[in-house]
Design an enzyme around this catalytic site. Structure first.
Site, PDB file in Angstrom:
ATOM      1  N   CYS A   1       5.871  90.367  88.160  1.00 30.63           N
ATOM      2  CA  CYS A   1       6.475  91.788  88.438  1.00 30.63           C
ATOM      3  C   CYS A   1       5.690  92.491  87.491  1.00 30.63           C
ATOM      4  O   CYS A   1       5.506  94.180  88.317  1.00 30.63           O
ATOM      5  CB  CYS A   1       8.029  91.517  88.134  1.00 30.63           C
ATOM      6  SG  CYS A   1       8.461  91.330  86.574  1.00 30.63           S
TER       7      CYS A   1
ATOM      8  N   GLU B   1      16.506  93.884  87.477  1.00 28.22           N
ATOM      9  CA  GLU B   1      15.775  93.319  87.134  1.00 28.22           C
ATOM     10  C   GLU B   1      14.560  93.560  88.696  1.00 28.22           C
ATOM     11  O   GLU B   1      14.441  92.558  89.429  1.00 28.22           O
ATOM     12  CB  GLU B   1      14.968  92.349  86.575  1.00 28.22           C
ATOM     13  CG  GLU B   1      15.924  92.451  85.135  1.00 28.22           C
ATOM     14  CD  GLU B   1      15.217  93.324  83.897  1.00 28.22           C
ATOM     15  OE1 GLU B   1      14.585  94.305  84.340  1.00 28.22           O
ATOM     16  OE2 GLU B   1      15.648  93.451  83.086  1.00 28.22           O
TER      17      GLU B   1
HETATM   18  P1  NAD Z   1      13.818  88.298  96.861  1.00 28.77           P
HETATM   19  O1  NAD Z   1      14.558  89.222  96.525  1.00 28.77           O
HETATM   20  O2  NAD Z   1      12.783  87.903  97.699  1.00 28.77           O
HETATM   21  O3  NAD Z   1      14.672  86.628  96.151  1.00 28.77           O
HETATM   22  C1  NAD Z   1      14.691  86.766  95.239  1.00 28.77           C
HETATM   23  C2  NAD Z   1      16.311  86.259  95.248  1.00 28.77           C
HETATM   24  O4  NAD Z   1      17.519  86.785  96.061  1.00 28.77           O
HETATM   25  C3  NAD Z   1      16.145  84.662  95.385  1.00 28.77           C
HETATM   26  O5  NAD Z   1      17.324  83.686  94.675  1.00 28.77           O
HETATM   27  C4  NAD Z   1      16.744  84.626  97.033  1.00 28.77           C
HETATM   28  O6  NAD Z   1      17.536  83.249  97.579  1.00 28.77           O
HETATM   29  C5  NAD Z   1      17.588  85.161  96.413  1.00 28.77           C
HETATM   30  N1  NAD Z   1      18.123  86.677  98.062  1.00 28.77           N
HETATM   31  C6  NAD Z   1      16.622  86.497  99.055  1.00 28.77           C
HETATM   32  N2  NAD Z   1      17.187  87.644  99.924  1.00 28.77           N
HETATM   33  C7  NAD Z   1      18.084  87.499 100.024  1.00 28.77           C
HETATM   34  C8  NAD Z   1      19.178  88.266 100.993  1.00 28.77           C
HETATM   35  N3  NAD Z   1      18.834  88.921 101.736  1.00 28.77           N
HETATM   36  N4  NAD Z   1      20.872  88.064 100.183  1.00 28.77           N
HETATM   37  C9  NAD Z   1      20.856  87.409  99.245  1.00 28.77           C
HETATM   38  N5  NAD Z   1      20.532  87.522  98.273  1.00 28.77           N
HETATM   39  C10 NAD Z   1      19.487  87.031  98.498  1.00 28.77           C
HETATM   40  O7  NAD Z   1      12.568  87.997  95.300  1.00 28.77           O
HETATM   41  P2  NAD Z   1      11.204  87.228  95.231  1.00 28.77           P
HETATM   42  O8  NAD Z   1      10.187  87.332  96.732  1.00 28.77           O
HETATM   43  O9  NAD Z   1      11.593  86.195  94.769  1.00 28.77           O
HETATM   44  O10 NAD Z   1      10.321  87.558  94.009  1.00 28.77           O
HETATM   45  C11 NAD Z   1       9.623  88.126  94.061  1.00 28.77           C
HETATM   46  C12 NAD Z   1      10.036  89.635  93.129  1.00 28.77           C
HETATM   47  O11 NAD Z   1      10.641  90.107  92.294  1.00 28.77           O
HETATM   48  C13 NAD Z   1       8.852  91.014  92.986  1.00 28.77           C
HETATM   49  O12 NAD Z   1       9.642  92.327  93.851  1.00 28.77           O
HETATM   50  C14 NAD Z   1       8.694  90.811  91.780  1.00 28.77           C
HETATM   51  O13 NAD Z   1       8.063  91.899  91.392  1.00 28.77           O
HETATM   52  C15 NAD Z   1      10.222  91.057  90.828  1.00 28.77           C
HETATM   53  N6  NAD Z   1      10.359  90.812  90.438  1.00 28.77           N
HETATM   54  C16 NAD Z   1      10.730  91.403  88.939  1.00 28.77           C
HETATM   55  C17 NAD Z   1      11.133  90.877  87.383  1.00 28.77           C
HETATM   56  C18 NAD Z   1      11.540  92.121  86.802  1.00 28.77           C
HETATM   57  O14 NAD Z   1      12.034  90.805  85.346  1.00 28.77           O
HETATM   58  N7  NAD Z   1      12.075  93.123  86.882  1.00 28.77           N
HETATM   59  C19 NAD Z   1      10.875  89.458  87.439  1.00 28.77           C
HETATM   60  C20 NAD Z   1       9.492  88.490  88.635  1.00 28.77           C
HETATM   61  C21 NAD Z   1       9.853  89.268  89.827  1.00 28.77           C
END
Ligand code: NAD
Length: 476
Positions: A254, A220
Site C-alpha cells: 500500500c 487503512e
Molecule cells: P479490498 O478492499 O478489495 O479487500 C479488503 C477486504 O475487504 C478483504 O478481506 C475483502 O474480502 C473485503 N471486501 C471486498 N469487497 C467487499 C465488499 N464489497 N464488502 C465488504 N467487504 C469486502 O482490498 P485488497 O485488494 O485486499 O487490498 C488492496 C488495497 O488495500 C489497496 O488499495 C491497498 O493500498 C490497500 N492496503 C492498505 C494498507 C494500509 O495499511 N493502509 C495496507 C495494505 C493494503
C-alpha cells in the site's frame, strides 16, 4: 424474499461468534496489563515456532520470497508485540490532567477503556501481518475481536486461522474466513469498532455499514503514493531505494512508491541507476527476473490482467517502456518495469498501480511537483529524496499525506513511535504502538469532585449570578 441457505449459515455463524464474544467483552475489558501481555507473548511464541509454515503459506499464495515474509509479515508483528508489551502498563494507567480554575475542587484524569467488540477486516497483500497487527492493538486495549482475512490468499488465511485458534479461545478472538458475503454478514452486526485495511472503494462500504450502528472505524486505505527525486538527491542510492520499495512484494504494497517525479536535470541518470539497481537485485547471476527467488508474483489472474491493461493502455497512448515490460500470463509474472512519457489520460496515472509498474514523470520546478500532488487525492505516503533541507521542508509543508519520509521508504510501517495511516481518501485513524492502542480504546475523561460546589450557578438566575458569569467569561 428467500435467503440462500449458505448465506443464512454465514449470517448465523457470524452472529453466534459475535454473541459469544459480546458476553465475554466486559471480562476481557477488565484484564490487567500482565494478562494482556501474557496473551501477546503466547502469540509471539506461536509465531516464532511456526516461521516455516508462515513462509510456506505466503509462498503458495503468490510466491512471496521467504525473506520478504520474515521482514514484511513476521518481524513487523514480533517487534510490535515487544514494543506494546514494554509500554502497555504506562498506556493503561489513568493519566492525570490539570484542573482548570472553573472546575476547582475536582481532580481529573483520562482512562483508556476497551471499546468492546472489534471487527478486523484485512487485505491479501500482507495477509498475515495485516490480520494480526491490528489484533495486537485490540488485545492491548482489552477488546474481543473477530478477524476476516482476505479470500484471495487462502493459504495465508488458513494460517491466520490456525494461529488464532491455537492461541486464543473463540470468546476472545475468532477468525471467519471467506469473501464478501462473510464480510457483509459481519458488517451487519453491531460491533463497537471496525478496523478495516483495504481499498478506498471498499472502505466507503465499510464506513456506511459502520454508520448503521455508529461504530467507530479505523480505515487503512490506499491510493497513489508519490515519490519526488530532486536535483540534489544522491541518485544512485535513491534509485536503489526506490527499486527496492517498488518491487518488494512485487509492488503490491500500500505504501510502495506509486510513481516518481524526477527533476529534469537528473532524469536520465536516475533511469540509468534504476536499471543497474534492478539488475543487481534480480539478475545478479545473469538470469532473467522470472528465475529469481527474490521476486514475488501478482496475486491472481484478475490483478495480472488489470496491470497488463494499464501497461497496454499507457503504451497505446504514447508512453515509453524504459526497462522491463515482459509479461507471462500463465505465471502472473510482470517484469520490473519503468515507464516514461506518462500523463493523466492513462489508467496508470488514474488508479493505484499496486504492481511492478513504475511511471516516471519529469518536472522543472519543484512547485510543479507540489501542484501535481495537491491536484490529486491526499496520499497514504509521500516520499522526498533530496539533500536540500529547504526543498524537503517546502514539499512537506505545502502538501498533505498520511506519512511523509525524506530519503527513506516504507519504514514508517515498522516505526511504532510514529502514527501510521492515511488522510481522507487514503484513510481515517492511525495504527502502530500507542496510536493503535488508542484506536481500540475509548478515552474516557473522568472528573471527581473532592470539595466545593457549582450550586451557586443554579437557577433562579439572580443579578449576582449574572455578574459572576460576566466575570467568568472575561477572566476565567
Ligand atoms: P479490498 O478492499 O478489495 O479487500 C479488503 C477486504 O475487504 C478483504 O478481506 C475483502 O474480502 C473485503 N471486501 C471486498 N469487497 C467487499 C465488499 N464489497 N464488502 C465488504 N467487504 C469486502 O482490498 P485488497 O485488494 O485486499 O487490498 C488492496 C488495497 O488495500 C489497496 O488499495 C491497498 O493500498 C490497500 N492496503 C492498505 C494498507 C494500509 O495499511 N493502509 C495496507 C495494505 C493494503
Amino acid at each position: 424474499m428467500d435467503v440462500p441457505l449458505v448465506k443464512q449459515d454465514i449470517q448465523q455463524e457470524a452472529r453466534r461468534l459475535f454473541e459469544k464474544q459480546r458476553q465475554f467483552a466486559s471480562r476481557m475489558a477488565q484484564t490487567t496489563a500482565s494478562e494482556r501481555i501474557e496473551r501477546l507473548n503466547r502469540l509471539y511464541n506461536y509465531l516464532l515456532s511456526h516461521l516455516e509454515e508462515a513462509q510456506e503459506a505466503t509462498y503458495r499464495d503468490f510466491r512471496k520470497p521467504a525473506a520478504e515474509t520474515m521482514l514484511g509479515e513476521i518481524y513487523v508483528l514480533t517487534s510490535e508485540i515487544k514494543y506494546t508489551s514494554k509500554h502497555l502498563r504506562r498506556w493503561m494507567k489513568p493519566q492525570k490532567v490539570p484542573t482548570p480554575l472553573g472546575a476547582i475542587g475536582t481532580s481529573s484524569y483520562i482512562q483508556y477503556e476497551a471499546k468492546g467488540n472489534a471487527l478486523i477486516i484485512s487485505p491479501w497483500n500482507y495477509p498475515i501481518n495485516l490480520a494480526l497487527k491490528p489484533l495486537i492493538s485490540a488485545i492491548a486495549a482489552g477488546c474481543v475481536a473477530i478477524i476476516k482475512p482476505s479470500e484471495l490468499t487462502p493459504h495465508s488465511s488458513a494460517f491466520v486461522r490456525k494461529v488464532v485458534e491455537a492461541v486464543f479461545p473463540p470468546e476472545e478472538v475468532a477468525v471467519m474466513e471467506g469473501g464478501m458475503d462473510v464480510s457483509q454478514a459481519l458488517l451487519a452486526l453491531p460491533f463497537n469498532h471496525i478496523f478495516f485495511t483495504g481499498s478506498p472503494q471498499v472502505g466507503k462500504i465499510v464506513m456506511k455499514a459502520a454508520a448503521e450502528h455508529l461504530a467507530s472505524v479505523t480505515l487503512e486505505l490506499g491510493g497513489k503514493s508519490p515519490t519526488i527525486v530532486d536535483e540534489t538527491a544522491d541518485i544512485a542510492a535513491t534509485a536503489q531505494k526506490i527499486a527496492w520499495g517498488k518491487f518488494l512484494n512485487n509492488g503490491q504494497t500500500c505504501i510502495a512508491p506509486d510513481y516518481v517525479m524526477v527533476h529534469s536535470g537528473v532524469k536520465s541518470r536516475f533511469i540509468d541507476e534504476f536499471r543497474k539497481a534492478v539488475a543487481s537485485m534480480y539478475n545478479q547471476d545473469g538470469k532473467p527476473t522470472e528465475d529469481s527467488d527474490s521476486y514475488a508474483r501478482i496475486v491472481n489472474d484478475r490483478h495480472f490482467q488489470r496491470l497488463k491493461s494499464y501497461l497496454d493502455d499507457a503504451i497505446n497512448k504514447g508512453a515509453s517502456v524504459e526497462l522491463g515490460g515482459k509479461t507471462i500470463a500463465a505465471d502472473n509474472f510482470i517484469e520490473p518495469t519503468l515507464i516514461t512519457g506518462v500523463n493523466d489520460s492513462m489508467m496508470l496515472m488514474q488508479e493505484e498501480i499496486f504492481g511492478p509498474l513504475l511511471p516516471v514523470m519529469e518536472y522543472h520546478d519543484l512547485r510543479e511537483a507540489v501542484n501535481y500532488i495537491n491536484a490529486h487525492e491526499k496520499p497514504l505516503a509521500l516520499y522526498v529524496h533530496s539533500r536540500s533541507d529547504r526543498n524537503a521542508d517546502y514539499v512537506l509543508s505545502s502538501t498533505s499525506a498520511g506519512n511523509a519520509l525524506v530519503n527513506e521508504l516504507l519504514f514508517q510501517f515498522g516505526n511504532p513511535e510514529i502514527p501510521f495511516g492515511g488522510v481522507n481518501n487514503s484513510g481515517i485513524g492511525k495504527s502502530n504502538g500507542y496510536f493503535g492502542f488508542q484506536e481500540f480504546s475509548n478515552a474516557k475523561g473522568v472528573m471527581k469532585r473532592k470539595f466545593g460546589t457549582t450550586r451557586f450557578l443554579y437557577p433562579p438566575y439572580t443579578d449576582k449570578i449574572k455578574k459572576l458569569l460576566n466575570f467568568m467569561v472575561r477572566y476565567l
